[in-house]
Design a protein around this motif. Structure first.
Motif, PDB file in Angstrom:
ATOM      1  N   PRO A  47       0.815  -1.218   0.000  1.00 53.77           N
ATOM      2  CA  PRO A  47       0.000   0.000   0.000  1.00 53.77           C
ATOM      3  C   PRO A  47       0.852   1.274   0.000  1.00 53.77           C
ATOM      4  N   LYS A  48       1.997   1.239   0.662  1.00 58.84           N
ATOM      5  CA  LYS A  48       2.881   2.417   0.630  1.00 58.84           C
ATOM      6  C   LYS A  48       3.355   2.678  -0.796  1.00 58.84           C
ATOM      7  N   GLN A  49       3.700   1.611  -1.502  1.00 56.03           N
ATOM      8  CA  GLN A  49       4.154   1.778  -2.883  1.00 56.03           C
ATOM      9  C   GLN A  49       3.011   2.280  -3.780  1.00 56.03           C
ATOM     10  N   PHE A  96      -4.281   8.486  -7.497  1.00 54.55           N
ATOM     11  CA  PHE A  96      -3.857   9.155  -6.277  1.00 54.55           C
ATOM     12  C   PHE A  96      -4.851   8.886  -5.142  1.00 54.55           C
ATOM     13  N   ALA A  97      -6.141   9.073  -5.424  1.00 51.77           N
ATOM     14  CA  ALA A  97      -7.179   8.884  -4.399  1.00 51.77           C
ATOM     15  C   ALA A  97      -7.191   7.450  -3.887  1.00 51.77           C
ATOM     16  N   ALA A  98      -7.114   6.491  -4.784  1.00 54.06           N
ATOM     17  CA  ALA A  98      -7.139   5.085  -4.370  1.00 54.06           C
ATOM     18  C   ALA A  98      -5.914   4.733  -3.537  1.00 54.06           C
ATOM     19  N   GLY A 104      -4.499   3.844   4.358  1.00 57.74           N
ATOM     20  CA  GLY A 104      -4.984   3.947   5.731  1.00 57.74           C
ATOM     21  C   GLY A 104      -5.737   2.731   6.246  1.00 57.74           C
ATOM     22  N   ASP A 105      -6.072   1.792   5.374  1.00 59.63           N
ATOM     23  CA  ASP A 105      -6.803   0.589   5.774  1.00 59.63           C
ATOM     24  C   ASP A 105      -5.794  -0.471   6.211  1.00 59.63           C
ATOM     25  N   LEU A 106      -5.305  -0.332   7.421  1.00 52.21           N
ATOM     26  CA  LEU A 106      -4.210  -1.179   7.898  1.00 52.21           C
ATOM     27  C   LEU A 106      -4.581  -2.645   8.080  1.00 52.21           C
TER      28      LEU A 106
END
Length: 177
Positions: A47-49, A96-98, A104-106
């Motif tokens: 998710p960071k990538q 970008f939005a996705a 944030g959905d850890l």
């Protein structure tokens, strides 16, 4: 363009100018994505990538559309002239939005906790009272979480020139005290 959209454009330019030198450059987007990633230390690397890729695509789209002299810098006048042109930026905004919202959905539950939401938006540079107002406007559940899909939609709305009276306008309002 609606006044609300103009206010959002001004704010976003200021925030994306992460080094404060008055122009947007590739390094600003790298710095911003690093700040956001640091605000979510519990996030997995994928998710960071994806979030970083969203920032990179946003910059690449800006540079491709606006940097006609190819000096690697975008001024506010260049930015304002067309950043809210959906036909030119919708793909970049969608990615970008996705990437941003889903970071944030850890736990993969489809929701984001208040502390993570707050940390990410503080990493971007938004004011805390505005962040809290937006979180409340997105109607947190009893566990104080908001839906990722709702947040992703609101990020898209933030960049839409025809939107007004949306929860994301709270980010561009004068900070409540």
């Amino acid at each position: 363009m609606r006044n609300e959209a103009v206010n959002r454009v001004k704010l976003v330019f200021t925030l994306f100018d992460a080094d404060g030198n008055g122009v947007l450059e590739s390094d600003d987007f790298d710095l911003m994505s690093s700040r956001v990633a640091a605000a979510v230390p519990g996030a997995d690397e994928a998710p960071k990538q994806a979030m970083r890729a969203g920032f990179t695509r946003y910059w690449d789209t800006l540079a491709g559309e606006l940097d006609t002299d190819q000096d690697g810098r975008i001024t506010y006048d260049e930015y304002q002239a067309c950043v809210l042109s959906p036909e030119r930026f919708s793909g970049a905004i969608d990615q970008f939005a996705a990437g941003f919202a889903r970071l944030g959905d850890l736990d993969g539950s489809g929701s984001v906790t208040r502390p993570v939401f707050t940390g990410m938006l503080r990493g971007v540079g938004f004011d805390l009272p505005n962040i809290q107002a937006l979180f409340e406007a997105l109607r947190p559940d009893d566990a104080d979480r908001i839906g990722v899909d709702a947040w992703e939609t609101e990020i898209r709305n933030f960049y839409a020139p025809d939107k007004a009276g949306i929860p994301a306008d709270l980010l561009a309002a004068a900070p409540a005290s």
